[in-house]
Design a protein around this motif. Structure first.
Motif, PDB file in Angstrom:
ATOM      1  N   UNK A   1      11.259  10.504  -6.134  1.00 56.85           N
ATOM      2  CA  UNK A   1      11.320  10.294  -4.685  1.00 56.85           C
ATOM      3  C   UNK A   1      11.751  11.574  -3.983  1.00 56.85           C
ATOM      4  N   UNK A   2      12.829  12.178  -4.479  1.00 58.33           N
ATOM      5  CA  UNK A   2      13.325  13.396  -3.841  1.00 58.33           C
ATOM      6  C   UNK A   2      12.342  14.557  -3.977  1.00 58.33           C
ATOM      7  N   UNK A   3      11.465  14.488  -4.975  1.00 59.74           N
ATOM      8  CA  UNK A   3      10.482  15.550  -5.148  1.00 59.74           C
ATOM      9  C   UNK A   3       9.142  15.251  -4.515  1.00 59.74           C
ATOM     10  N   UNK A   4       9.073  14.170  -3.750  1.00 61.78           N
ATOM     11  CA  UNK A   4       7.785  13.723  -3.195  1.00 61.78           C
ATOM     12  C   UNK A   4       7.543  14.219  -1.773  1.00 61.78           C
ATOM     13  N   UNK A   5       8.361  15.157  -1.303  1.00 61.26           N
ATOM     14  CA  UNK A   5       8.159  15.697   0.038  1.00 61.26           C
ATOM     15  C   UNK A   5       8.504  14.729   1.150  1.00 61.26           C
ATOM     16  N   UNK A   6       9.503  13.883   0.913  1.00 64.96           N
ATOM     17  CA  UNK A   6       9.882  12.914   1.942  1.00 64.96           C
ATOM     18  C   UNK A   6      10.708  13.584   3.041  1.00 64.96           C
ATOM     19  N   UNK A   7      10.664  12.991   4.221  1.00 60.85           N
ATOM     20  CA  UNK A   7      11.416  13.505   5.367  1.00 60.85           C
ATOM     21  C   UNK A   7      12.775  12.845   5.511  1.00 60.85           C
TER      22      UNK A   7
ATOM     23  N   UNK B   1       0.809  -1.211   0.000  1.00 62.01           N
ATOM     24  CA  UNK B   1       0.000   0.000   0.000  1.00 62.01           C
ATOM     25  C   UNK B   1       0.840   1.257   0.000  1.00 62.01           C
ATOM     26  N   UNK B   2       2.021   1.168  -0.594  1.00 62.69           N
ATOM     27  CA  UNK B   2       2.932   2.318  -0.669  1.00 62.69           C
ATOM     28  C   UNK B   2       2.756   3.043  -1.995  1.00 62.69           C
ATOM     29  N   UNK B   3       3.337   4.202  -2.102  1.00 67.63           N
ATOM     30  CA  UNK B   3       3.324   4.970  -3.343  1.00 67.63           C
ATOM     31  C   UNK B   3       4.534   4.574  -4.182  1.00 67.63           C
ATOM     32  N   UNK B   4       4.327   4.357  -5.475  1.00 68.26           N
ATOM     33  CA  UNK B   4       5.454   4.052  -6.359  1.00 68.26           C
ATOM     34  C   UNK B   4       5.877   5.309  -7.095  1.00 68.26           C
ATOM     35  N   UNK B   5       7.169   5.550  -7.127  1.00 63.64           N
ATOM     36  CA  UNK B   5       7.723   6.708  -7.827  1.00 63.64           C
ATOM     37  C   UNK B   5       8.504   6.243  -9.047  1.00 63.64           C
ATOM     38  N   UNK B   6       8.504   7.059 -10.082  1.00 61.21           N
ATOM     39  CA  UNK B   6       9.247   6.750 -11.307  1.00 61.21           C
ATOM     40  C   UNK B   6      10.670   7.290 -11.200  1.00 61.21           C
ATOM     41  N   UNK B   7      11.468   6.629 -10.392  1.00 65.62           N
ATOM     42  CA  UNK B   7      12.870   7.003 -10.284  1.00 65.62           C
ATOM     43  C   UNK B   7      13.185   7.836  -9.062  1.00 65.62           C
ATOM     44  N   UNK B   8      14.495   8.003  -8.817  1.00 69.65           N
ATOM     45  CA  UNK B   8      14.953   8.744  -7.640  1.00 69.65           C
ATOM     46  C   UNK B   8      14.541  10.204  -7.683  1.00 69.65           C
ATOM     47  N   UNK B   9      14.490  10.802  -8.881  1.00 67.91           N
ATOM     48  CA  UNK B   9      14.080  12.205  -8.983  1.00 67.91           C
ATOM     49  C   UNK B   9      12.702  12.411  -8.364  1.00 67.91           C
TER      50      UNK B   9
END
Length: 345
Positions: free
Chosen positions: A56-62, A46-54
């Motif tokens: 991820x870094x733009x997804x507002x992670x802590x 039930x996680x969010x999938x991101x298209x690459x590291x870019x």
């Protein structure tokens, strides 16, 4: 807390499961170069999938957890540091000392947080052994014997990317030698054998290795590893002092059979691999990372610890190749001479 996970291979998928059920993690964003694999992990948890590291870094992670291919670690550590994000990274930072040093300097310049994935620091047995040594219960320590024995070789394609048996496998034993004893290795003499499967010779690697290590207080240690231990996954450390002796990794699943008439027989369910053997330690290290990000505890294993363990591994490679004893200072000084700023302390 929102955490980004980069890499969903075997260890990355395990980390994803730990983070998804951690009460301190509100959301998990995962990515992998294998998009289908990342999608399977994301759907299952039930996680969010991101298209690459870019993304991820733009997804507002802590914070970010790096479990991708080794060749990407240093760049991702630097990127997290520049973004001001705490990072947890599987070992190694890089396969060589210059790349490791470069990443550590990025972290230092940014004043950011990097926790390394040396999970054995969170294993109950190693923790008990450390307390026995530090408390003086064993008396003066004179001998340490460490072993890491994998039940079967990894895929042939992994070997050229692994850095070799000392950097990939024995580096955990080198880290434990420092962490448990509180001493530094000053000199090594290492040998290796490629008499096993031909793929090791093709990769310029060895399937079995051993090293004699001298600590700064005169304690002698041996560290041995193999990729071909058919009895099962066997990781142990024996510490002998003038007052007593203690063993890590000796339980009813240790793949050892006594040759004595009254000794224990072969275990019915020996440890099959590192994930099963160290599952509680892997969970504990990620719990520590979450608490570190929240400011609840100091860093239990920063990047400098990885540097010191890699120094020992590098010295072992030089020793094996040149068939001579090698001082740790020789390898450290050589690296410092080729780079600016000197080596970490």
């Amino acid at each position: 807390m929102r955490i980004g996970l980069i890499g969903t291979g075997r260890i990355g998928s395990f980390h994803a499961g730990v983070l998804a059920r951690h009460p301190g993690v509100d959301a998990l964003v995962v990515t992998d170069t294998d998009e289908a694999r990342a999608a399977r992990v994301a759907d299952h948890l039930g996680a969010q999938r991101a298209d690459g590291a870019d993304e991820v870094f733009g997804a507002g992670v802590d914070a970010v957890v790096i479990a991708s291919a080794t060749s990407s670690h240093a760049e991702l550590i630097g990127r997290a540091a520049r973004a001001g994000l705490p990072a947890f990274c599987e070992k190694p930072i890089a396969l060589g000392l210059p790349g490791t040093l470069g990443a550590l300097r990025e972290v230092e310049r940014a004043g950011s947080v990097l926790q390394m994935g040396f999970m054995r620091r969170f294993d109950a047995g190693y923790g008990t052994a450390r307390e026995a040594v530090r408390s003086g219960a064993l008396g003066r320590l004179h001998t340490v014997r460490a072993t890491t024995m994998d039940p079967a070789p990894p895929p042939a394609g992994y070997l050229p990317l692994s850095g070799g048996l000392y950097r990939d496998c024995l580096v955990h034993d080198f880290d434990m030698l420092r962490w448990v004893t509180g001493r530094e290795v000053t000199e090594v003499y290492a040998v290796g054998s490629d008499a096993g499967p031909a793929m090791f010779r093709a990769a310029g690697d060895v399937d079995t290795a051993a090293a004699l290590l001298t600590l700064d207080d005169g304690t002698l240690a041996t560290a041995a590893a193999t990729r071909c231990n058919g009895a099962g996954y066997d990781v142990r450390m024996e510490l002998a002092g003038e007052k007593g002796q203690i063993t890590v990794g000796l339980d009813d699943r240790t793949p050892v059979t006594s040759a004595e008439p009254l000794g224990p027989a072969a275990p019915p369910n020996p440890w099959p691999g590192f994930l099963e053997r160290f599952a509680p330690a892997y969970e504990a290290e990620l719990d520590a990372f979450v608490r570190l990000v929240r400011g609840e505890l100091p860093n239990p294993c920063d990047g400098r610890e990885a540097w010191h363990a890699l120094l020992i591994a590098e010295a072992c490679e030089v020793s094996r190749r040149e068939r001579r004893p090698v001082a740790i200072a020789e390898v450290s000084d050589r690296t410092a001479d080729r780079t600016e700023g000197g080596a970490p302390r």
